[in-house]
Design an enzyme around this catalytic site. Structure first.
Site, PDB file in Angstrom:
ATOM      1  N   ASP A  36     -13.985  -2.067  -3.106  1.00 46.69           N
ATOM      2  CA  ASP A  36     -12.736  -1.445  -2.694  1.00 46.69           C
ATOM      3  C   ASP A  36     -12.621  -0.114  -3.426  1.00 46.69           C
ATOM      4  O   ASP A  36     -12.626  -0.049  -4.663  1.00 46.69           O
ATOM      5  CB  ASP A  36     -11.519  -2.321  -3.001  1.00 46.69           C
TER       6      ASP A  36
HETATM    7  C1  NOJ Z   1      -8.014   0.690  -0.837  1.00 51.31           C
HETATM    8  C2  NOJ Z   1      -7.436  -0.574  -0.249  1.00 51.31           C
HETATM    9  O1  NOJ Z   1      -7.203  -1.512  -1.273  1.00 51.31           O
HETATM   10  C3  NOJ Z   1      -8.336  -1.204   0.804  1.00 51.31           C
HETATM   11  O2  NOJ Z   1      -7.667  -2.298   1.374  1.00 51.31           O
HETATM   12  C4  NOJ Z   1      -8.740  -0.196   1.826  1.00 51.31           C
HETATM   13  O3  NOJ Z   1      -9.540  -0.797   2.804  1.00 51.31           O
HETATM   14  C5  NOJ Z   1      -9.475   0.928   1.128  1.00 51.31           C
HETATM   15  N1  NOJ Z   1      -8.609   1.549   0.141  1.00 51.31           N
HETATM   16  C6  NOJ Z   1      -9.981   1.970   2.097  1.00 51.31           C
HETATM   17  O4  NOJ Z   1      -8.941   2.706   2.617  1.00 51.31           O
END
Ligand code: NOJ
Length: 760
Positions: A306
Site C-alpha cells: 500500500d
Molecule cells: C492508499 C490506500 O490505503 C489504498 O487503499 C489505495 O489503494 C492506495 N493508496 C492507492 O491509491
C-alpha cells in the site's frame, strides 16, 4: 559479438504493433518466440505462458527486473502524499512496470506506447486505479452496498465497475477492501462491508467475481486486489495508520476469512496494509505474505504494497534505511513497491552485494509477468485502450438504472413512527432542508476517484422528480455541514413552518470518511444537531435522511424524530433512489452491516461479542457494564425496518442431535403481515454454548433476502454442516466441538427466535 539488428514485429505479425530495436540476434529470436506465442487466441495461450515468462526473464537485466517490481503514480490523479516527478522518464527507461492514477483510453495508450516503443524489451505496463464503488457510474459507498445484503446487486455493481474501468484502459482495481471494521471512528469503515466476518466474506466473493468477470484477460474486466492485508481495520483507537495488535486466534477467526474468501474466489492480487501486526509492519511481514498467503492459502498472484509502506518501515522503527526496508519487504514476499521507489533504489545493490538472492527477485518478476501475459498485454498492449469502446461503455443508461436499483436497496429505514413514510406524491408542501439536501458534490461519497460529482442527482432533485408539482417543494440549506455559522438557520425554520412535512438531510461531508478521516466524535458535525432540534420544534412531521459513511451517534434523533432513513452516500443516482423510498415506489429492505452505538464511549461495540464471566445484570453492580451508559446499541447489527411487517414463526430443526457428518435443516416461516409487498433479509445466527475456548454470543452463519407479497408466507430453509460450527479450538486446529448449540433466526441480530440442538 552479435550484430545490432532492428526488427519490426508488425511486418511478421500484423496484429502486434510493437516496434523492436534490439541489440542481438539471440535476443531478437527469443523475443519473437515469446511474443509469437501470444499471437494465439488469448483464452488459449495460458498453458504456454509459463515458458514465455521464463524466456523473457532470461533476457532481462537486473535493473529491468526491478523495474517490473515498481509501481508509480501518474500526475493525472494523486491518492497519497507523494508523487515522483519524471515518472514518464522512468517508464521510457524501463524502470517501472506499472502505473496507477492514470486512466482514459487515450491517456493510457500514450503511456503504454512509451513502455512498448521506447524500452529495450518492450514490456507493457499495467494500469491500476482505485475503482472502489464504481468507476464513472458511481454506486453506493461499499458500506452502503453492504447494507443491501443483496449479493446479485453487489456483484452487478462490481461487474459494471470492471466494464467501465477496463474501457478506460485500466487492468487492475485496488479493491475490494476486505478489512473487518468494528470501530466507526476509523474513517475507512466506509470502504468495506462492515463488522461481520461472514457477511464480509460473502460480499468479498461477489466483488472479486464482479471485477474479474469472465476472468483475468477478459476484455471487460479488471484484476481485483484484496486489501489491506492484514487487519488494517483494527487500528487502535480508530486512528488511521495506527498500530494493530491482536491474538492469532482473533486474526484467523475474525479478520482473515474475508481476505481468504476473496482469494479463493480468484482475486489476482493482494495489497499489504499500512499497519503493523505483532510488531511487524505488513509490508515486511513474512508470516502474512509468505507463510499464510502463499504457503497456507496457495495464493499465486502478486502482492503490492500500500502506497509508500515500504518507506514507512523506517518511521515504524523496523528498518534503518532504504536498503534494509527494501530487503525486509522482498524477503517477506512483497512483489511490487507502490510509489516508494525503494525497490528501484536498493534492490540492484542488495543483489550485487549478495545480501538478496536474485532468485527472490525473479520469483516476484515472474508473478507480475504472468499477470501481464494473462491480461493479453503481450498480444496487444493497447487492447484495453480503445476509444470507441470507452465511448460506448461509460455511464450507459442501463448502468445508471443498475446504480439506482442498488442504491435504493442499500437504504435502511431506522425508524418510522405512525407510518409517516411513505409520503404522498400529492403532498401540498414538502420542505427539503439541510446541508446535504442539495449538495451535489457530496453525493458520490469518498473514494469515488474517477466519478464525476456534477452528474450526481441530489435529494432535492429526486424529490422534485416525484411530486405532482415542483412548486410543492420548498428548499432551505439550514447550515453548512461542518462549521458554526448560524446564518441559514432562521430561513430554514421559516420554510419548515410553511410545510406539511419536512425532509431533513443531515450527516457528514463525503471526505469525512475514507482514508485519513478518523473522527473522535460521531455526532453530527457543525451545528447540524441544533438544526435538527430547531426544525423539530417547528412542529411539522420530520423525516431525517442521514448521509454518512459510518455509524453516527444519533440518539436524540431516534428519540425525537418520527422517521429516519440511513442512506450512506448512494452515488450518481442518490436523489432518485432516496425519492423512490420516500414515496413508496420502493419498500426499503436494507439492514445495517454495522452496529450503531449510542455514544462513542461504547466503542468497540459489535454484535458478536463474548459473554464474559460477569455478563451485564442491571441489578448487580459488579457486572460488565457502564455507570453512565447502557450496554445496548442504538441499532443492532442486521437491523432495518420495512413499510410492511414481517413476522417470524418458530425455528424448526430437522434433528435435535446431529453427528459430524450430518446436515441440519433449519426452517423458519416468515409472513408478510403488513399492507405492502416487501423484501426481508432473514438472518441465521448460532451460538456454541460451551467450547474449549470461549465463543461469541452470536455468529451470523446464513442469510437470505426474500420477497414476500402482502399476506404471503414462506418457509426459509437453511442447511448447516459442522463446517458452520467450526472455529479455532484451544490447540488452534479448526473444527467443531461436540456439545449444545443454539440456532437463532430473525430479521436482525437482536430479535430472534431460538432453537437448540446437540452436536454428538
Ligand atoms: C492508499 C490506500 O490505503 C489504498 O487503499 C489505495 O489503494 C492506495 N493508496 C492507492 O491509491
Amino acid at each position: 559479438m552479435a550484430a545490432r539488428v532492428k526488427v519490426t514485429i508488425t511486418e511478421m505479425k500484423p496484429k502486434i504493433k510493437i516496434r523492436l530495436a534490439i541489440e542481438s540476434v539471440s535476443l531478437v529470436l527469443m523475443l519473437v518466440l515469446i511474443l509469437s506465442g501470444c499471437k494465439t487466441n488469448v483464452k488459449n495461450y495460458t498453458s504456454s505462458y509459463e515458458y514465455r515468462v521464463d524466456s523473457l526473464l532470461k533476457l532481462m537485466t537486473l535493473e529491468e527486473k526491478v523495474g517490473q517490481l515498481t509501481l508509480y503514480t501518474s500526475d493525472y490523479d494523486v491518492t497519497g502524499p507523494t508523487i515522483r516527478e519524471g515518472y514518464k522518464d522512468d517508464i521510457k527507461a524501463g524502470k517501472v512496470g506499472a502505473i496507477f492514477n492514470a486512466f482514459g483510453a487515450d491517456y493510457t495508450r500514450k503511456l503504454q506506447e512509451m513502455a512498448v516503443k521506447e524500452t529495450r524489451l518492450h514490456i507493457p505496463l499495467l494500469f491500476g486505479y482505485d475503482v472502489i464503488h464504481g468507476h464513472k457510474t458511481i454506486f453506493p459507498v461499499p458500506l452502503g452496498e453492504a447494507a443491501s445484503w443483496d449479493m446479485n446487486a453487489i456483484y452487478k455493481s462490481a461487474r459494471i465497475a470492471g466494464d467501465e474501468a477496463s474501457a478506460q484502459g485500466l487492468h487492475w482495481t485496488f479493491a475490494p477492501m476486505c478489512d473487518i471494521a468494528r470501530d466507526p471512528r476509523w474513517g475507512r469503515m466506509v470502504e468495506g462491508a462492515g463488522e461481520d466476518t461472514y457477511l464480509g466474506s460473502r460480499i468479498a466473493v461477489q466483488r472479486v467475481k464482479g471485477f474479474q468477470g469472465d476472468g483475468v484477460g477478459s476484455l471487460n474486466s479488471v484484476m481485483a486486489c484484496v486489501k489491506h492485508f492484514a487487519a488494517y481495520g483494527a487500528a487502535q483507537a480508530g486512528r488511521d495508520y495506527s498500530t494493530v495488535d491482536m491474538s492469532d486466534r482473533v486474526l484467523r477467526e475474525v479478520y482473515f476469512p474475508p481476505y481468504k474468501a476473496a482469494i479463493d474466489a480468484g482475486a489476482a492480487t493482494v495489497m499489504t496494509s499500512f499497519n503493523e501486526l505483532d510488531g511487524v509492519p505488513a509490508s515486511g511481514n513474512k508470516y502474512l505474505m509468505t507463510d499464510v498467503l502463499r504457503n497456507e492459502w496457495g495464493f499465486g498472484g502478486f502482492v503490492v504494497t500500500d502506497y509508500t509502506s515500504i518507506m514507512e518501515m523506517i518511521p515504524h522503527g523496523i528498518a534503518e534505511d532504504t536498503a534494509s526496508a527494501a530487503a525486509l519487504a522482498i524477503e517477506a514476499g512483497v512483489d511490487m513497491d507502490m510509489q516508494a521507489g525503494f525497490y528501484q533504489d536498493a534492490l540492484p545493490g542488495l543483489v550485487k552485494k549478495g545480501i538478496i538472492k536474485e532468485d527472490l527477485i525473479d520469483a516476484s518478476v515472474r508473478r507480475i509477468l504472468r499477470k501481464k501475459f494473462e491480461l493479453g498485454l503481450f498480444e496487444d498492449p493497447y487492447r484495453y485502450s480503445n476509444v470507441e469502446r470507452e465511448k460506448a461503455t461509460i455511464m450507459k443508461p442501463e448502468f445508471l438504472d443498475a446504480a439506482r436499483d442498488i442504491a435504493k436497496r442499500s437504504i435502511v429505514l431506522l425508524k418510522n413512527d405512525k407510518q409517516l413514510l411513505p409520503l404522498s406524491k400529492t403532498q401540498k408542501k414538502i420542505a427539503v432542508i439541510g446541508p446535504l439536501a442539495n449538495a451535489r458534490q457530496e453525493m458520490i461519497g469518498s473514494w469515488s476517484a474517477a466519478g464525476d460529482w456534477s452528474k450526481a442527482v441530489t435529494l432535492l432533485e429526486g424529490i422534485k422528480s416525484k411530486v405532482t408539482s415542483a412548486d410543492h417543494v420548498l428548499y432551505a440549506k439550514g447550515c453548512n455541514i461542518n462549521d458554526d455559522s448560524t446564518k441559514y438557520l432562521a430561513e430554514a425554520i421559516r420554510v419548515a413552518k410553511q410545510a406539511d412535512v419536512v425532509v431533513l438531510a443531515v450527516g457528514e461531508a463525503a471526505l469525512m470518511t475514507g482514508e485519513a478521516a478518523s473522527r473522535a466524535s460521531l455526532d453530527l458535525p457543525g451545528i447540524q444537531q441544533k438544526l435538527v432540534e430547531e426544525i423539530q420544534k417547528a412542529g411539522k412531521p420530520v423525516v431525517v435522511v442521514l448521509m454518512n459513511g459510518r455509524p453516527l451517534t444519533i440518539e436524540w434523533i431516534d428519540k425525537n424524530v418520527p422517521s429516519v432513513l440511513e442512506t450512506w452516500f448512494l452515488g450518481t443516482q442518490t436523489g432518485y433512489a432516496i425519492a423512490d423510498v420516500l414515496f413508496g415506489d420502493y419498500n426499503p429492505s436494507g439492514k445495517l452491516p454495522v452496529t450503531f452505538p449510542r455514544s462513542v464511549g461504547q466503542i468497540p461495540i459489535f454484535y458478536n461479542m463474548k459473554n464474559t464471566g460477569r455478563p451485564m445484570d442491571p441489578n448487580s453492580k459488579y457486572t460488565s457494564k457502564y455507570l453512565d451508559e447502557s450496554n445496548e446499541p442504538l441499532y443492532p447489527f442486521g437491523y432495518g425496518l420495512s413499510y410492511t411487517i414481517f413476522s417470524y414463526g418458530d425455528v424448526v430443526l430437522s434433528k435435535n442431535s446431529i453427528s459430524d457428518t450430518d446436515e441440519l435443516s433449519v426452517t423458519c416461516k416468515v409472513t408478510n403481515t403488513g399492507i405492502y409487498d416487501g423484501e426481508e433479509v432473514v438472518q441465521l445466527y448460532i451460538r456454541d454454548l460451551v467450547g474449549s475456548v470461549t465463543r461469541p454470543v452470536k455468529e451470523l452463519k446464513g442469510f437470505e433476502k426474500i420477497m414476500l407479497k402482502k399476506g404471503e408466507s414462506r418457509d426459509v430453509v437453511f442447511k448447516l454442516t459442522t463446517k458452520d460450527l467450526s472455529f479455532y479450538k484451544k490447540d488452534m486446529t479448526f473444527g467443531a466441538e461436540p456439545g449444545k448449540f443454539q440456532i437463532m433466526v430473525g430479521g436482525n441480530s437482536k430479535d430472534l427466535k431460538i432453537a437448540e440442538f446437540v452436536l454428538r
